[in-house]
Design a protein around this motif. Structure first.
Motif, PDB file in Angstrom:
ATOM      1  N   ILE A  88      -4.865  -7.392 -26.410  1.00 20.19           N
ATOM      2  CA  ILE A  88      -5.514  -6.091 -26.684  1.00 20.19           C
ATOM      3  C   ILE A  88      -6.383  -5.686 -25.501  1.00 20.19           C
ATOM      4  N   ARG A 114      -2.701 -12.262 -30.232  1.00 29.33           N
ATOM      5  CA  ARG A 114      -2.768 -10.799 -30.262  1.00 29.33           C
ATOM      6  C   ARG A 114      -4.034 -10.287 -29.607  1.00 29.33           C
ATOM      7  N   VAL A 152      -8.779   0.060 -32.162  1.00 30.75           N
ATOM      8  CA  VAL A 152      -8.896  -1.232 -31.487  1.00 30.75           C
ATOM      9  C   VAL A 152     -10.094  -2.032 -31.998  1.00 30.75           C
ATOM     10  N   LYS A 209      -9.876  -5.746 -33.618  1.00 32.13           N
ATOM     11  CA  LYS A 209     -10.585  -6.915 -33.088  1.00 32.13           C
ATOM     12  C   LYS A 209     -11.476  -7.548 -34.147  1.00 32.13           C
ATOM     13  N   GLN A 241      -4.342  -1.922 -34.793  1.00 27.91           N
ATOM     14  CA  GLN A 241      -4.021  -1.808 -33.369  1.00 27.91           C
ATOM     15  C   GLN A 241      -2.955  -0.740 -33.137  1.00 27.91           C
TER      16      GLN A 241
END
Length: 249
Positions: free
Chosen positions: A249, A245, A219, A223, A214
């Motif tokens: 995001i 978290r 990203v 994830k 991240q």
């Protein structure tokens, strides 16, 4: 006219003269420019004194605000450092608890001892244990993070088959993260995740890996690893933190 009447008339005339003479000071003040200038000068001096006091008070207020900001900054920094120390202590305590539990199982049952030796769940090599404990102590007790890095690297080289290899990689990832060496930190965390699926450090390594991805702007990778963590270790603290978290995001 009688003398008494004359005296009364004179007194009356004298009092009348005083009454009419009373406004004279007002007229005199109005016609006296020096007196007016003196009053204006006095008012200006009073204004200057007040402005000076206000300026001094404002300066003192600014100094106090700066001091408060500095104290708040120091407090926040100390709180952050304390939280980091507590986090590392919790990790060490958990690791010690796991090692003690395995050692107890080993000593209570010969069969269990054989199984532990075969699976290398805990090392029986005193030098190996000492080397690993010395490296961990550099982090937890001495706070010598830079010195701990080569110590763990030497451990990996000296004891490549050690049961503590995934732990050593995890600690190296932590130390590299502290130094903001994200590339090397990712290498060590990925090693734990990909090569040691049974390690108790794997959930935390996945969490750290997701945070680093991240940070790098990756990203999708972040994830992916965090969702895998939640799926494989749903009841762990790492999974809870991963959920929090992901929500941000």
């Amino acid at each position: 006219m009688k003398p008494n009447n004359i005296l009364a008339a004179l007194l009356l005339l004298s009092g009348s003269t005083q009454v009419w003479a009373a406004p004279a000071p007002v007229s005199e003040a109005a016609n006296n420019p020096d007196s007016l200038e003196q009053r204006i000068a006095q008012l200006e001096r009073m204004m200057q004194t007040r402005n000076k006091l206000q300026l001094e008070l404002q300066q003192q207020l600014n100094l106090l605000q700066d001091e408060v900001s500095q104290v708040r900054g120091v407090t926040e920094e100390q709180s952050y450092k304390l939280e980091k120390v507590l986090q590392r202590q919790r990790e060490l305590y958990q690791e010690i608890e796991n090692r003690v539990s395995k050692a107890y199982e080993q000593s209570s049952s010969p069969a269990a001892a054989t199984a532990v030796d075969n699976s290398q769940a805990i090392s029986t090599d005193l030098n190996e244990n000492e080397a690993y404990d010395r490296a961990v102590a550099l982090i937890m007790q001495d706070k010598r993070y830079d010195a701990a890095i080569p110590e763990f690297q030497n451990f990996l080289t000296t004891f490549p088959q050690s049961v503590y290899i995934p732990n050593a990689h995890y600690w190296l990832g932590q130390l590299q993260s502290i130094k903001s060496d994200d590339a090397n930190a990712i290498v060590h965390f990925k090693t734990v995740v990909e090569q040691f699926p049974e390690s108790n450090k794997r959930p935390d390594a996945m969490l750290k890996l997701g945070a680093l991805y991240q940070k790098q702007g990756k990203v999708d990778l972040a994830k992916q690893i965090l969702n895998t963590l939640i799926s494989e270790y749903p009841s762990t603290t790492a999974a809870k933190l991963a959920t929090e978290r992901l929500a941000k995001i």
